[in-house]
Design an enzyme around this catalytic site. Structure first.
Site, PDB file in Angstrom:
ATOM      1  N   GLU A 109      59.188  16.188  13.928  1.00  6.82           N
ATOM      2  CA  GLU A 109      59.285  14.740  13.643  1.00  6.82           C
ATOM      3  C   GLU A 109      59.857  14.000  14.855  1.00  6.82           C
ATOM      4  O   GLU A 109      59.381  12.924  15.227  1.00  6.82           O
ATOM      5  CB  GLU A 109      60.166  14.527  12.409  1.00  6.82           C
ATOM      6  CG  GLU A 109      60.452  13.073  12.082  1.00  6.82           C
ATOM      7  CD  GLU A 109      61.932  12.807  11.868  1.00  6.82           C
ATOM      8  OE1 GLU A 109      62.494  11.989  12.623  1.00  6.82           O
ATOM      9  OE2 GLU A 109      62.510  13.416  10.953  1.00  6.82           O
ATOM     10  N   GLU A 156      64.736  17.518  22.338  1.00 11.21           N
ATOM     11  CA  GLU A 156      64.867  17.059  20.954  1.00 11.21           C
ATOM     12  C   GLU A 156      65.262  18.174  19.995  1.00 11.21           C
ATOM     13  O   GLU A 156      65.938  17.917  19.003  1.00 11.21           O
ATOM     14  CB  GLU A 156      63.556  16.407  20.490  1.00 11.21           C
ATOM     15  CG  GLU A 156      63.187  15.149  21.235  1.00 11.21           C
ATOM     16  CD  GLU A 156      64.223  14.050  21.081  1.00 11.21           C
ATOM     17  OE1 GLU A 156      64.723  13.846  19.957  1.00 11.21           O
ATOM     18  OE2 GLU A 156      64.538  13.384  22.083  1.00 11.21           O
TER      19      GLU A 156
END
Length: 972
Positions: A69, A144
């Site tokens: 995501e 991330e």
């Protein structure tokens, strides 16, 4: 006109129906070529929503759905900057822009009132999910997700990554650990046994290859759920989605079906632990949770009954399970817990208890439930709880972008191959439940789904001192072993990888890359500020503010009571008081009956306390106690009677009940501290220099939390004094003097409210109180607040007016540049924190904050170099326009009708005029680079004042002790 069976840009219309509950025409489409599913809700809402979601069941707790995501929003085929998501946040008129990972799905929703902006956002998200750069740039996964960080051969290796640190913060909360264990205990053979967000102990087990494989498997149109909402041109939207994206794919067989957990034959039991700091008391700090799987979410009755049961048995003040458990002394706080997904569960949690009460906990629950089944449930309680759930549905959970809520509700069935409209068409189910109130339906439901249901679990979560340090040692040991396993060449390769990541993080996007981001122009922005209708009526000491706004026939009535007469030592008692009202007996009835009366006749009566700074000052402020009521039609009269009863006839005398409510209040504050740690630290640092923020700290900040903790420590010996102070405040604050009534709704309901005002006004006290001038002195406390958190929340701030600067709307643009660019890049992208930002307001506050931050001293250095960054800032007019437009989205947020009335009232109290609002808007739109540069001395001087507060990990703060004037335990 649409016709069933026809194909519109590759989408075949298979159903069209009116959904009266949400004033929409619903259309369900299937994309012929790929099998992509699409739901369109057409209505007159100009706040348009697009969303694409995927079924993403995890098969472990590495957090791969969550990491994807984050990663897909970091560059794509068409949008080749490092972070198109952030570039859109900087320069979009969006009213909602986010991405969310759930236990079994991942969702990418956007919303905007501007059509050009809406298509830009939709395109960026579609390109991100289907064509991300993750396959070409492994550094995205490193930044991330997680990576081994090392820059020198002599260094120890560390884990680093945004999601890794975000989940370190999430797992600082015992409620998070409890929730994960409930999933494990009830659904051991399904995806719900895993943490889709990622357990930080397990995240480093995720390989880059497995990460890519997850995207390949699930991010395909055949596994997608597309959603369109609002008054946009749907044919144009369908054409765009098909021609630019879906037509490039063929149908594929995606194995994403969510498995059903087979029912248990006996109860499952799990014990787990959560860390507390070495100086915290571990006595009576455990959690007990008894949980039951109720059925399947595709069943509309099960779906609504999950919410109704929570209210009926636990959440309502009249709830019998909560009362029975508290009466038996099992836990200081009792609350419901439910897991969503395919098979919803209902659970009851006792917090701040001990494991040896396990048998008694179960015994009390089943005895109480059996008693309800045998003797019947109070019909008024059932009616009240149905009403609570109905208001929540009709108000879209009070969320300003309703279309987002409807999307999530549709997926609660749609994701499991059910009807996407079944939960949006809630009237039929609600009416059935209402018609069954006088039958044994609810008793039978409890008997069948809870009492006689072996598909259940008991989860025990216990505190453990030293657990955080133990996990740290294990992690360091793993990293040490890993480093030892590497050859010198492999260590050099790892350092090279980290340097390459760092180079990517610090490098500016090329002009070619920036040019790929869609942009709006100033011409796309409405130059005039919205005018909220407000009629001001003065009657003796009463001021009435009427806001004639469409509210779907709900009348919102808010009473703003002046509390500036309360002496300083009694300020925290105001917040204690509002935590009691509606939950204690009145002279007219016991609190259980009172709660039922409130929710049968109204949508709720709530209390709040806050402080409004007067325009351009934090030394002139207006503290208010607010009573908020809402009702429909003739029930307005009953609502006014109930408000009067609460504020004039409450009996502050039941010591046992009051202590229970104080314990619950303390528990609920503790449950929110780590989720809102950045706000806690920012409010705390502001209180060092701002009189109004010092007042708020006493009223509802950490000062209040510590005051409440002390009150509970000595309650049994000091109860007489405590009750005396509560009564003193109660008899003082509900005064007709300086009262403001704020109404939001239509003219007919306003007439009804006005006619019934004497019901409330005539019984208020009329004593002549004088406002108190509090002596809050500026004090550089610079606290390090020690906790068991795995991360930090770092805040610095000051008041720029005291340094000789005045507020200007261009400061809003400065805030956007610093928050979205400099602080984001330095603290989040490079530093690994989940987020960071800066606030500047018209009262003069300039406050920075970081969220779930692995660093401390490094973050402070970033704050201290903000002025240097602005000094070196070199952006052209096009880039500045992007920041201006992004700032405008903050000036025009999505609002509910009630929120509009509240905003207008707040401005009235703060003496902020429409001219002030327009002036700020004009200044934002007229901002030049030289205006931004003019703030360099302001930022520099504010940071050099060196007002600092950090809430965070006990060991990290102690390692940086030299930065603080004092170290304070969060939990004393």
């Amino acid at each position: 006109m649409f016709k069933l069976g026809n194909i519109y840009y590759g989408f075949k219309l298979i159903e069209e129906t009116e959904v009266k509950e949400i004033q929409s025409i619903a259309r369900i489409f299937i994309h012929e070529k790929t099998g992509a599913k699409l739901l369109h809700l057409e209505n007159d809402d100009h706040n348009k929503v697009f969303s694409i979601g995927f079924r993403t069941p995890p098969s472990d707790s590495t957090g791969v759905p969550h990491i994807i995501e984050h990663c897909v929003l970091s560059g794509s085929r068409k949008y080749i900057t490092k972070e198109p998501f952030m570039d859109m946040v900087k320069g979009s008129l969006q009213t909602f822009l986010n991405a969310m990972t759930f236990s079994d799905k991942t969702l990418y929703p956007v919303a905007s009132r501007n059509e050009k902006d809406f298509f830009n956002l939709m395109d960026v998200y579609l390109d991100a999910v289907f064509y991300p750069k993750i396959y070409e740039i492994p550094e995205i996964f490193m930044q991330e997700g997680w990576h081994h960080e090392i820059f020198d051969e002599e260094e120890n290796i560390r884990y680093k990554g945004v999601v890794y640190n975000e989940m370190q913060g999430a797992y600082s909360s015992p409620e998070r650990i409890l929730g994960e264990n409930i999933g494990k205990s009830l659904y051991p053979d399904t995806c719900y046994q895993y943490s889709s967000g990622g357990n930080p102990d397990i995240i480093p087990e995720l390989s880059y290859e497995d990460f890519l494989d997850f995207h390949r498997r699930f991010y395909h149109p055949s596994n997608s759920y597309i959603y369109l909402y609002g008054n946009g041109n749907v044919e144009k939207q369908l054409k765009h989605i098909d021609e630019n994206y879906l037509s490039n794919f063929d149908k594929a067989e995606i194995h994403s079906t969510i498995g059903i957990q087979k029912p248990f034959t006996s109860r499952n039991e799990i014990v787990d632990y959560y860390p507390i700091s070495s100086e915290e008391n571990d006595e009576n700090r455990s959690y007990l949770s008894l949980n039951f799987v109720l059925g399947e979410n595709t069943d509309p009755e099960i779906y609504l009954m999950t919410s109704i049961l929570s209210q009926l048995l636990v959440e309502s003040e009249a709830a019998p399970l909560k009362k029975a458990l508290l009466d038996e002394g099992i836990g200081e706080d009792i609350f419901p817990v439910s897991s969503g997904g395919l098979q919803p569960s209902f659970g009851v949690v006792a917090k701040n208890t001990s494991p040896d009460k396990k048998a008694q906990f179960e015994k009390v629950i089943f005895e109480t439930l059996n008693n309800l089944v045998e003797n019947g449930i109070d019909r008024k309680l059932i009616e009240a709880c149905i009403n609570i759930v109905e208001y929540d549905l009709r108000e879209a959970s009070k969320f300003p972008t309703k279309g987002i809520v409807y999307n999530m509700i549709s997926l609660d069935s749609w994701l499991y191959d059910g009807d996407p409209l079944v939960h949006l068409q809630f009237d039929k189910t609600l009416n059935k439940l209402k018609s069954n109130m006088d039958t044994s339906y609810f008793e039978n439901f409890i008997k069948e789904r809870i009492i006689n249901n072996p598909h259940s679990s008991l989860v025990i979560i216990e505190p453990k001192k030293g657990l955080g340090e133990e996990k740290q040692r294990i992690m360091e040991g793993k990293l040490d072993e890993y480093k030892k396993s590497l050859s010198p060449e492999e260590i050099k390769e790892l350092i090279e990888e980290n340097n390459k990541l760092k180079e990517m993080q610090v490098a500016d996007d090329s002009e070619e890359a920036k040019a790929t981001i869609p942009k709006l122009s100033i011409a796309d922005v409405e130059p005039k500020a919205q005018v909220i209708p407000q009629k001001i009526i003065k009657e003796d000491k009463l001021t009435i503010l009427s806001h004639n706004i469409f509210t779907s026939k709900i009348a919102y009535v808010d009473f703003y009571f002046d509390i500036s007469m309360v002496e300083e030592k009694l300020i925290p008692y105001i917040n204690l008081l509002i935590g009691l009202l509606g939950k204690i007996d009145t002279k007219k009835r016991p609190y259980s009956q009172l709660a039922n009366e409130i929710y049968i006749h109204t949508g709720g009566i709530d209390f709040d306390v806050t402080c409004y700074d007067q325009k351009n000052s934090d030394e002139l402020y207006h503290p208010k106690l607010i009573v908020k009521g809402k009702a429909i039609g003739d029930n307005i009269t009953k609502m006014m009677e109930l408000v009067s009863e609460l504020i004039t006839q409450s009996k502050i005398e039941d010591k046992k009940r009051i202590k229970e409510l104080f314990q619950q209040m303390k528990s609920r504050i503790e449950m929110t501290i780590f989720d809102a740690g950045h706000s806690v630290a920012a409010s705390r640092v502001s209180s060092y220099f701002s009189p109004s923020k010092k007042y708020m700290e006493r009223l509802k900040g950490l000062d209040f939390y510590w005051f409440l903790s002390d009150i509970l420590e000595t309650f049994d010996s000091n109860s007489e004094e405590i009750l005396s102070n509560l009564n003193k405040v109660y008899n003082m604050v509900f005064s007709a003097d300086n009262l403001i009534l704020s109404f939001t709704g239509d003219e007919d309901d306003f007439s009804l409210v006005k006619a019934n005002l004497p019901i409330v006004i005539d019984k208020l006290n009329t004593l002549d109180f004088q406002p108190i001038k509090y002596g809050f002195a500026e004090e550089r406390l610079n606290e390090g607040i020690l906790s068991s958190a795995n991360v930090q929340y770092v805040s610095k701030g000051y008041n720029f007016r005291r340094l000789g600067f005045n507020y200007n709307g261009s400061m809003r643009v400065l805030s956007t540049i610093l928050s979205r660019d400099y602080l984001h890049n330095k603290i989040r992208a490079q530093g690994g924190a989940y987020g960071a930002g800066i606030l500047l307001d018209r009262t003069g506050h300039i406050v920075t904050f970081s969220y779930r931050d692995p660093n401390l001293d490094r973050t402070i250095q970033v704050y201290d170099k903000m002025a240097d960054y602005i000094d070196s800032l070199n952006i052209d007019e096009e880039e500045l326009t992007t920041y201006i437009i992004g700032t405008m989205s903050q000036l025009d947020p999505a609002t509910t009708p009630h929120m509009k009335g509240q905003i207008a009232t707040n401005r009235y109290i703060s003496k902020i005029t429409q001219e002030d609002i327009q002036k700020t808007r004009d200044e934002v739109l007229a901002t030049k680079l030289e205006d931004i540069k003019a703030f360099i001395p302001l930022i520099d001087k504010a940071m050099k004042e060196d007002y600092l507060c950090v809430l965070g990990n006990e060991n990290m703060i102690k390692d940086n002790e030299k930065l603080f004037n004092k170290l304070v335990q969060l939990k004393k």
